[in-house]
Design a protein around this motif. Structure first.
Motif, PDB file in Angstrom:
ATOM      1  N   ASP A   1       0.862  -1.176   0.000  1.00 42.30           N
ATOM      2  CA  ASP A   1       0.000   0.000   0.000  1.00 42.30           C
ATOM      3  C   ASP A   1       0.901   1.231   0.000  1.00 42.30           C
ATOM      4  OD1 ASP A   1      -1.994   1.839   0.267  1.00 42.30           O
ATOM      5  OD2 ASP A   1      -2.795   1.070   2.159  1.00 42.30           O
ATOM      6  N   ALA A   2       1.155   1.780  -1.186  1.00 42.78           N
ATOM      7  CA  ALA A   2       2.217   2.777  -1.371  1.00 42.78           C
ATOM      8  C   ALA A   2       1.756   4.202  -1.067  1.00 42.78           C
ATOM      9  CB  ALA A   2       2.751   2.691  -2.806  1.00 42.78           C
ATOM     10  N   THR A   3       1.055   4.387   0.055  1.00 39.86           N
ATOM     11  CA  THR A   3       0.556   5.716   0.401  1.00 39.86           C
ATOM     12  C   THR A   3       1.405   6.420   1.452  1.00 39.86           C
ATOM     13  OG1 THR A   3      -0.975   4.667   1.952  1.00 39.86           O
ATOM     14  CG2 THR A   3      -1.837   5.231  -0.229  1.00 39.86           C
ATOM     15  N   ASP A   4       2.422   5.749   1.995  1.00 39.20           N
ATOM     16  CA  ASP A   4       3.230   6.370   3.051  1.00 39.20           C
ATOM     17  C   ASP A   4       4.617   5.756   3.052  1.00 39.20           C
ATOM     18  OD1 ASP A   4       4.352   7.446   5.329  1.00 39.20           O
ATOM     19  OD2 ASP A   4       2.629   7.078   6.609  1.00 39.20           O
ATOM     20  N   GLY A   5       5.622   6.595   2.851  1.00 34.69           N
ATOM     21  CA  GLY A   5       6.993   6.104   2.800  1.00 34.69           C
ATOM     22  C   GLY A   5       7.557   5.686   4.139  1.00 34.69           C
ATOM     23  N   LEU A   6       6.865   5.986   5.252  1.00 37.14           N
ATOM     24  CA  LEU A   6       7.317   5.539   6.565  1.00 37.14           C
ATOM     25  C   LEU A   6       6.814   4.141   6.898  1.00 37.14           C
ATOM     26  CD1 LEU A   6       6.845   8.817   8.660  1.00 37.14           C
ATOM     27  CD2 LEU A   6       8.942   7.895   7.671  1.00 37.14           C
ATOM     28  N   ARG A   7       6.009   3.570   6.020  1.00 40.26           N
ATOM     29  CA  ARG A   7       5.446   2.249   6.209  1.00 40.26           C
ATOM     30  C   ARG A   7       6.072   1.308   5.211  1.00 40.26           C
ATOM     31  NH1 ARG A   7       1.154   1.615   3.803  1.00 40.26           N
ATOM     32  NH2 ARG A   7       0.389   3.730   4.098  1.00 40.26           N
ATOM     33  N   PRO A   8       6.771   0.262   5.651  1.00 34.97           N
ATOM     34  CA  PRO A   8       7.450  -0.627   4.700  1.00 34.97           C
ATOM     35  C   PRO A   8       6.476  -1.534   3.972  1.00 34.97           C
ATOM     36  CG  PRO A   8       7.756  -1.421   6.934  1.00 34.97           C
ATOM     37  CD  PRO A   8       7.044  -0.103   7.050  1.00 34.97           C
ATOM     38  N   PRO A   9       6.906  -2.143   2.867  1.00 34.92           N
ATOM     39  CA  PRO A   9       6.073  -3.148   2.210  1.00 34.92           C
ATOM     40  C   PRO A   9       5.645  -4.225   3.203  1.00 34.92           C
ATOM     41  CG  PRO A   9       7.967  -2.620   0.849  1.00 34.92           C
ATOM     42  CD  PRO A   9       8.197  -1.938   2.164  1.00 34.92           C
ATOM     43  N   GLY A  10       4.412  -4.678   3.051  1.00 33.06           N
ATOM     44  CA  GLY A  10       3.898  -5.677   3.980  1.00 33.06           C
ATOM     45  C   GLY A  10       3.049  -5.090   5.088  1.00 33.06           C
ATOM     46  N   TYR A  11       2.994  -3.747   5.157  1.00 29.37           N
ATOM     47  CA  TYR A  11       2.203  -3.068   6.175  1.00 29.37           C
ATOM     48  C   TYR A  11       1.163  -2.183   5.486  1.00 29.37           C
ATOM     49  CZ  TYR A  11       5.704  -4.483   9.623  1.00 29.37           C
ATOM     50  OH  TYR A  11       6.544  -5.206  10.430  1.00 29.37           O
TER      51      TYR A  11
ATOM     52  N   GLY B   1       7.375  -2.271  14.007  1.00 25.63           N
ATOM     53  CA  GLY B   1       6.145  -2.417  13.244  1.00 25.63           C
ATOM     54  C   GLY B   1       5.371  -1.123  13.122  1.00 25.63           C
ATOM     55  N   TYR B   2       4.049  -1.223  13.223  1.00 23.83           N
ATOM     56  CA  TYR B   2       3.198  -0.040  13.106  1.00 23.83           C
ATOM     57  C   TYR B   2       3.560   1.025  14.134  1.00 23.83           C
ATOM     58  CZ  TYR B   2       0.008  -2.161   9.706  1.00 23.83           C
ATOM     59  OH  TYR B   2      -0.532  -2.704   8.559  1.00 23.83           O
ATOM     60  N   ASN B   3       4.031   0.613  15.312  1.00 19.72           N
ATOM     61  CA  ASN B   3       4.349   1.578  16.360  1.00 19.72           C
ATOM     62  C   ASN B   3       5.596   2.394  16.050  1.00 19.72           C
ATOM     63  OD1 ASN B   3       2.178   0.439  17.580  1.00 19.72           O
ATOM     64  ND2 ASN B   3       3.192  -0.020  19.515  1.00 19.72           N
ATOM     65  N   ALA B   4       6.416   1.956  15.111  1.00 19.33           N
ATOM     66  CA  ALA B   4       7.609   2.720  14.747  1.00 19.33           C
ATOM     67  C   ALA B   4       7.281   3.896  13.840  1.00 19.33           C
ATOM     68  CB  ALA B   4       8.631   1.805  14.072  1.00 19.33           C
ATOM     69  N   MET B   5       6.176   3.813  13.137  1.00 19.77           N
ATOM     70  CA  MET B   5       5.874   4.832  12.115  1.00 19.77           C
ATOM     71  C   MET B   5       5.623   6.211  12.702  1.00 19.77           C
ATOM     72  SD  MET B   5       3.543   2.263   9.847  1.00 19.77           S
ATOM     73  CE  MET B   5       4.166   0.600   9.638  1.00 19.77           C
TER      74      MET B   5
ATOM     75  N   HIS C   1      15.887   6.071   8.857  1.00 15.88           N
ATOM     76  CA  HIS C   1      15.479   5.888   7.468  1.00 15.88           C
ATOM     77  C   HIS C   1      15.380   4.411   7.065  1.00 15.88           C
ATOM     78  CE1 HIS C   1      15.862  10.166   6.946  1.00 15.88           C
ATOM     79  NE2 HIS C   1      17.116  10.141   7.355  1.00 15.88           N
ATOM     80  N   GLU C   2      15.822   3.499   7.904  1.00 17.24           N
ATOM     81  CA  GLU C   2      15.722   2.068   7.612  1.00 17.24           C
ATOM     82  C   GLU C   2      14.364   1.581   8.099  1.00 17.24           C
ATOM     83  OE1 GLU C   2      18.200   3.502   9.203  1.00 17.24           O
ATOM     84  OE2 GLU C   2      19.895   3.327   7.834  1.00 17.24           O
ATOM     85  N   ILE C   3      13.335   1.804   7.275  1.00 16.17           N
ATOM     86  CA  ILE C   3      11.968   1.636   7.753  1.00 16.17           C
ATOM     87  C   ILE C   3      11.592   0.180   8.002  1.00 16.17           C
ATOM     88  CG2 ILE C   3      11.184   3.773   6.667  1.00 16.17           C
ATOM     89  CD1 ILE C   3       9.959   2.086   4.422  1.00 16.17           C
ATOM     90  N   ASP C   4      12.381  -0.766   7.540  1.00 11.61           N
ATOM     91  CA  ASP C   4      12.095  -2.171   7.806  1.00 11.61           C
ATOM     92  C   ASP C   4      12.711  -2.641   9.118  1.00 11.61           C
ATOM     93  OD1 ASP C   4      14.629  -1.776   6.631  1.00 11.61           O
ATOM     94  OD2 ASP C   4      14.743  -3.883   6.035  1.00 11.61           O
ATOM     95  N   LYS C   5      13.395  -1.743   9.838  1.00 10.31           N
ATOM     96  CA  LYS C   5      14.049  -2.101  11.093  1.00 10.31           C
ATOM     97  C   LYS C   5      13.418  -1.338  12.252  1.00 10.31           C
ATOM     98  CE  LYS C   5      18.494  -2.962   8.815  1.00 10.31           C
ATOM     99  NZ  LYS C   5      19.917  -2.566   8.734  1.00 10.31           N
ATOM    100  N   PRO C   6      13.612  -1.813  13.493  1.00  9.55           N
ATOM    101  CA  PRO C   6      13.095  -1.065  14.652  1.00  9.55           C
ATOM    102  C   PRO C   6      13.695   0.334  14.714  1.00  9.55           C
ATOM    103  CG  PRO C   6      13.747  -3.284  15.290  1.00  9.55           C
ATOM    104  CD  PRO C   6      14.242  -3.086  13.890  1.00  9.55           C
ATOM    105  N   PHE C   7      12.919   1.273  15.213  1.00 12.57           N
ATOM    106  CA  PHE C   7      13.379   2.644  15.395  1.00 12.57           C
ATOM    107  C   PHE C   7      13.795   2.818  16.853  1.00 12.57           C
ATOM    108  CE2 PHE C   7      12.392   6.957  16.857  1.00 12.57           C
ATOM    109  CZ  PHE C   7      13.184   7.702  15.995  1.00 12.57           C
TER     110      PHE C   7
END
Length: 661
Positions: A410-420, A477-481, A518-524
């Motif tokens: 769902d390519a509506t937000d660059g802070l959300r990685p693929p799969g979310y 996950g979602y909480n990192a965004m 900027h590594e959105i697939d990793k924990p923040f």
């Protein structure tokens, strides 16, 4: 009434000349003396306003070579106190695109307890364009006072009879009576979908009509007539999709039309035919299947990914490129608006459907197998899987297999990685289109289960009650965004200052560092130095401190004693808060908050709190909230509320520290 369920009722023919078989439930201008003199609504003394009567008629009638809908709506509201004055501001949406719907003002007036009356005219109505498709007819009743009654009536003439306006019997204020009547030619066949109250008992009256009765009101369902009486206010609470999913309502859907010569045209058939229809649409299927619509975009981007070895790398490349370079318009849709995908790509702004169509064609043109998935966002409401109604959908995502696992893109937000998928997309189910077989299937939209906030406060307490130390966090996950978004230019200093200042007015947050911004697939991660003057109360030789420095849940989000509808959490999550406390020299623990453990008996929710003195003189306090299930029934609600009550109460319990000797 615990919650509302959907009742799918049989298709029925509506005969002409039936709207006027009974008098309307109210007549414009005939406000009764008891309505004017009412000061408090006895059934709900907290009500700020009540709907005295809400009445509509839907008439389908011939119009040259087609049929039109005449929708008439008459509403009367009692304003009990100043808090209800907002109900004097009226806004009526209608579909103004290509004049598909026309708004006509009929009448409006405000009546005062002293007998005074003010009439409104068409000149008091302002029509405001919302976008290219919808407009609002707006007007405000003047000089309203406590105890006055307002009423208004209008007509909407519509060219389309495919789906009539939904009728909602319930509101956020009590409704004394709500009624809709419908009238259709005998050769037009509609089904109606009624969403009612599962706790009501049904019975047949002397006329053969169905009546539902319960402690929260009553329904009458007769041919062409739907009535609800004495409906209570719908009070919104936390964690719900949309209140519309639980308000009593009815909607009409055109099923078929009898044409000349005995031919019956099926308007609503089945899901394969629905897919066939939208795949032939210029705003949907053509955009993804006709190469001319996306050729320029594909020729620009696909060569850039040619050197990438794995499909996962290509998915990430296309996803990242689109989210960085195409601005989401913040509107949900499953259609394009009058332009080709390549043109939308060049303009640099797109709605949700357009963005995900771009992603779909880039993936499939690169040799990957992907499928569009139609869904309804949480705020748009639940979907009816039994009936192929197209406009129940308002969004599209992409499903594909990635390393043996189905993921949603769902390519509506660059802070959300693929799969979310976006959080509004987490509405349970979606319709997966299959271009090869032509047979779409309903699938579960399941979110990842890794959403976590882990907060560790390492603080030293001095004898004056001041805390100093640091906070380290890990968000997954979602909480990192939201944490990445809130980091801003100061690495989260202002974000955490704002979070803590409500509980500790003198707090100072300093020297913030972040990891994996900027590594959105990793924990923040972030680390912050924090000083909290006067964090504890000092009284003689004693110091009193609350051990929970921060929680996302500062108060119980579940306030009502009884929940009338399910709790719907978009995704599972965990919050872990730890305080490692070093005592002032010469002080010791006198008492600690006791161990607490609460859970929902049906499973899916738990809270744990523990205090642990350490050998080195420090004390560790651990609090953990784990919500592993997404949906809780009204029967689960008391235990869920109790769990959050325990958590909030624990936040305010005190550590008692005393001076030695």
């Amino acid at each position: 009434m615990r919650f509302l369920v959907l009742l799918l009722l049989s298709a029925m023919f509506f005969r002409p000349n039936t709207l006027h078989s009974q008098p309307p439930p109210m007549e414009f201008g005939k406000v009764s003396v008891p309505e004017l003199k009412m000061r408090v609504y006895e059934a709900d003394s907290t009500a700020v306003a009540i709907v005295l009567c809400d009445f509509a008629t839907a008439l389908v009638e011939p119009h040259t070579t087609s049929y039109h809908l005449v929708w008439k709506h008459h509403k009367r509201i009692k304003l009990l106190n100043k808090q209800g004055f907002d109900y004097a501001n009226i806004a009526i949406p209608f579909y103004s695109h290509e004049k598909q719907e026309e708004f006509l003002f009929d009448d409006a007036a405000v009546y005062f307890p002293d007998g005074k009356k003010i009439n409104l005219t068409r000149k008091d109505v302002v029509v405001e364009k919302i976008n290219n498709y919808y407009s609002l007819a707006k007007f405000t009743f003047p000089q309203v006072t406590e105890g006055c009654v307002i009423e208004y009536a209008y007509t909407i003439n519509a060219k389309s009879i495919y789906e009539l306006r939904e009728w909602f019997f319930q509101s956020e204020i009590p409704v004394v009576k709500s009624e809709i009547r419908a009238d259709f030619p005998e050769f037009v066949d509609y089904i109606y979908l009624f969403q009612g109250n599962e706790d009501m008992l049904s019975e047949k009256d002397k006329d053969g009509n169905t009546r539902f009765n319960g402690k929260n009101g009553s329904f009458l369902i007769a041919s062409r007539r739907f009535v609800m009486e004495n409906a209570p206010a719908m009070k919104e609470e936390a964690y719900i999709t949309t209140m519309d999913d639980y308000r009593a309502r009815v909607r009409f859907q055109l099923s078929d039309i009898a044409r000349a010569g005995g031919y019956v045209e099926k308007v609503m058939s089945d899901w394969p035919n629905l897919q066939k229809g939208i795949m032939a649409s210029a705003q949907f299927g053509d955009q993804m299947l006709k190469k001319a619509n996306y050729k320029k975009m594909a020729e620009k981007l696909i060569p850039l990914a040619a050197g990438l070895l794995s499909n996962k790398e290509k998915v990430w490349f296309f996803y990242d490129y689109l989210t960085r370079n195409i601005r989401w318009s913040e509107s949900y849709s499953m259609y394009t608006h009058d332009k080709k995908l390549s043109e939308i790509f060049e303009q640099g702004e797109a709605n949700s459907g357009e963005l995900n169509m771009m992603l779909y064609v880039l993936l499939t043109e690169s040799g990957m197998k992907a499928s569009p998935v139609l869904l309804s966002t949480r705020g748009h409401g639940r979907m009816y899987e039994e009936y192929p109604i197209l406009d129940q959908f308002n969004h599209m995502v992409v499903a594909m297999d990635m390393e043996g696992k189905q993921v949603f893109l769902d390519a509506t937000d660059g802070l959300r990685p693929p799969g979310y998928p976006s959080i509004p997309s987490l509405n349970g189910r979606g319709l997966k289109l299959d271009f090869a077989t032509g047979r779409p299937t309903w699938i579960n939209i399941t979110p990842p289960r890794d959403a976590t906030d882990a907060l560790t406060f390492n603080f030293r307490l001095d004898e004056e009650g001041n805390l100093t130390g640091n906070l380290t966090t890990a968000h997954k996950g979602y909480n990192a965004m939201p944490e990445r978004q809130g980091a801003g230019e100061d690495n989260g200093l202002s974000l955490w200052q704002k979070r803590l200042v409500g509980r500790f007015p003198d707090v100072a947050v300093l020297n913030a560092k972040v990891g994996n911004l900027h590594e959105i697939d990793k924990p923040f991660y972030d680390t912050l130095d924090i000083s909290i003057p006067n964090a504890a109360q000092v009284s003689g030789d004693h110091i009193y401190l609350t051990p929970v420095i921060y929680s996302e849940f500062d108060e119980n989000i579940f306030q009502l004693k009884e929940r009338l509808y399910p709790v719907d959490i978009p995704y599972p999550f965990v919050e872990q808060v730890t305080l490692n406390l070093t005592l002032p020299d010469g002080y010791e623990i006198e008492s600690l908050p006791k161990l607490s453990n609460a859970s929902v008996p049906s499973g899916g929710g738990s809270y744990f709190f523990a205090s642990t003195p350490k050998a080195d003189g420090t004390v560790q306090f651990s609090a953990s909230l784990n919500m592993s299930k997404q949906k809780f029934t009204p029967a689960d609600y008391p235990a869920l509320k109790s769990l959050f009550d325990v958590m909030v109460k624990k936040r305010d319990e005190l550590i008692v520290i005393r001076k030695k000797g």
